[in-house]
Design an enzyme around this catalytic site. Sequence first.
Site, PDB file in Angstrom:
ATOM      1  N   ASP A 111      38.536  43.709  33.453  1.00 17.80           N
ATOM      2  CA  ASP A 111      37.728  44.591  34.301  1.00 17.80           C
ATOM      3  C   ASP A 111      36.967  45.627  33.474  1.00 17.80           C
ATOM      4  O   ASP A 111      36.034  46.265  33.973  1.00 17.80           O
ATOM      5  CB  ASP A 111      38.655  45.350  35.273  1.00 17.80           C
ATOM      6  CG  ASP A 111      38.434  44.953  36.714  1.00 17.80           C
ATOM      7  OD1 ASP A 111      37.355  44.425  37.028  1.00 17.80           O
ATOM      8  OD2 ASP A 111      39.337  45.188  37.536  1.00 17.80           O
ATOM      9  N   GLN A 165      43.642  45.484  41.209  1.00 19.43           N
ATOM     10  CA  GLN A 165      42.650  45.707  42.268  1.00 19.43           C
ATOM     11  C   GLN A 165      42.674  47.180  42.704  1.00 19.43           C
ATOM     12  O   GLN A 165      43.738  47.751  42.946  1.00 19.43           O
ATOM     13  CB  GLN A 165      42.950  44.785  43.464  1.00 19.43           C
ATOM     14  CG  GLN A 165      41.895  44.809  44.554  1.00 19.43           C
ATOM     15  CD  GLN A 165      40.553  44.241  44.116  1.00 19.43           C
ATOM     16  OE1 GLN A 165      40.462  43.401  43.226  1.00 19.43           O
ATOM     17  NE2 GLN A 165      39.481  44.702  44.740  1.00 19.43           N
ATOM     18  N   LYS A 181      38.879  35.968  44.615  1.00 17.43           N
ATOM     19  CA  LYS A 181      39.010  35.852  43.156  1.00 17.43           C
ATOM     20  C   LYS A 181      39.974  34.725  42.791  1.00 17.43           C
ATOM     21  O   LYS A 181      39.712  33.920  41.901  1.00 17.43           O
ATOM     22  CB  LYS A 181      39.521  37.183  42.567  1.00 17.43           C
ATOM     23  CG  LYS A 181      38.448  38.267  42.527  1.00 17.43           C
ATOM     24  CD  LYS A 181      39.004  39.646  42.180  1.00 17.43           C
ATOM     25  CE  LYS A 181      37.908  40.696  42.363  1.00 17.43           C
ATOM     26  NZ  LYS A 181      38.369  42.084  42.204  1.00 17.43           N
TER      27      LYS A 181
HETATM   28  N1  GUN Z   1      37.609  47.294  43.804  1.00 17.47           N
HETATM   29  C1  GUN Z   1      36.303  47.205  44.120  1.00 17.47           C
HETATM   30  N2  GUN Z   1      35.622  46.604  43.128  1.00 17.47           N
HETATM   31  C2  GUN Z   1      36.518  46.327  42.167  1.00 17.47           C
HETATM   32  C3  GUN Z   1      36.417  45.709  40.881  1.00 17.47           C
HETATM   33  O1  GUN Z   1      35.359  45.295  40.396  1.00 17.47           O
HETATM   34  N3  GUN Z   1      37.576  45.587  40.200  1.00 17.47           N
HETATM   35  C4  GUN Z   1      38.747  46.064  40.676  1.00 17.47           C
HETATM   36  N4  GUN Z   1      39.827  45.930  39.927  1.00 17.47           N
HETATM   37  N5  GUN Z   1      38.870  46.635  41.847  1.00 17.47           N
HETATM   38  C5  GUN Z   1      37.760  46.757  42.589  1.00 17.47           C
END
Ligand code: GUN
Length: 282
Positions: free
Chosen positions: A120, A97, A53
Amino acid sequence: MATLLDGKKLSQKICAALKSKIAKIERLKDKKPGLAVVLVGDHSASQIYVAKKEKTAREFGFYSEVHRLPAASEEKEILNLIKYLNESPKIHGILVQLPLPAHIQTQAILNAVSPLKDVDGFHPLNLGRLFIGDPLFIPCTPQGVMELLKEYRIEISGKSAVVIGRSLIVGKPLAHLLLGQNATVTICHSKTKNLEEVCQTADILISAMGKPHFIKNSFVKEGAVVVDVGINRFHHKIVGDVDFENVQKKASFITPVPGGVGPMTIALLLQNTFKSFERSAS
Ligand code: GUN
């Protein structure tokens, strides 16, 4: 043989469009969209996702901060960091995350993120807005799936869609998005009886269960659209939930893993961050 739903290509297109918009704004106003990622602990897959990311955000012209906190961090420390990011003028998107370490109350952390920076889409206000059909931020993976279906002009209205998985990250929001486009939606989960038969009714079959190669040919209706949200480590390789080699012979469209939904998630994260930036400036 099924047509590939090429998430890599579409994500590149989305990110390239964002990059040129950002370059233009930066020239005029000397400002750029900023994304902050909060990573607590040393979950191995999360380390990889967060690095990806960060790299992608920078590559496409975003300002990016990653805050790595030790696994033993207290909830209060994470809340303080989020408060700081909520107020930081450089930051337009905040992502925590998941999963968080077991001693942390995940929902309390997600609730602390400003809904206006919640790229998110996991804050209850944003999930509620999605539920009533007036979304502000839509979770990135479900939004990425919908963008892929749109790009390949896949008809959704009146179709039978089966979603395997009921998580807040993928299954539940995705079911709402499909419903919002007039699909007849079935949500399956670990307690569903006759999963195979339910899947056979799907015009659009979406798996987010996290079991390598679980969805076999026999689960799939001839000509179905198959979307694989699974990312599983299997014999030192990354594979999806779908037995791709066989299912591609029966489906009309199918996402590869890797190169399907995964890159779309990051593209939509950046798109959400850009939208937040635009909103903050207007
Ligand atoms: N962990 C697995 N997929 C995601 C996601 O799309 N966003 C976040 N914040 N954590 C994750």
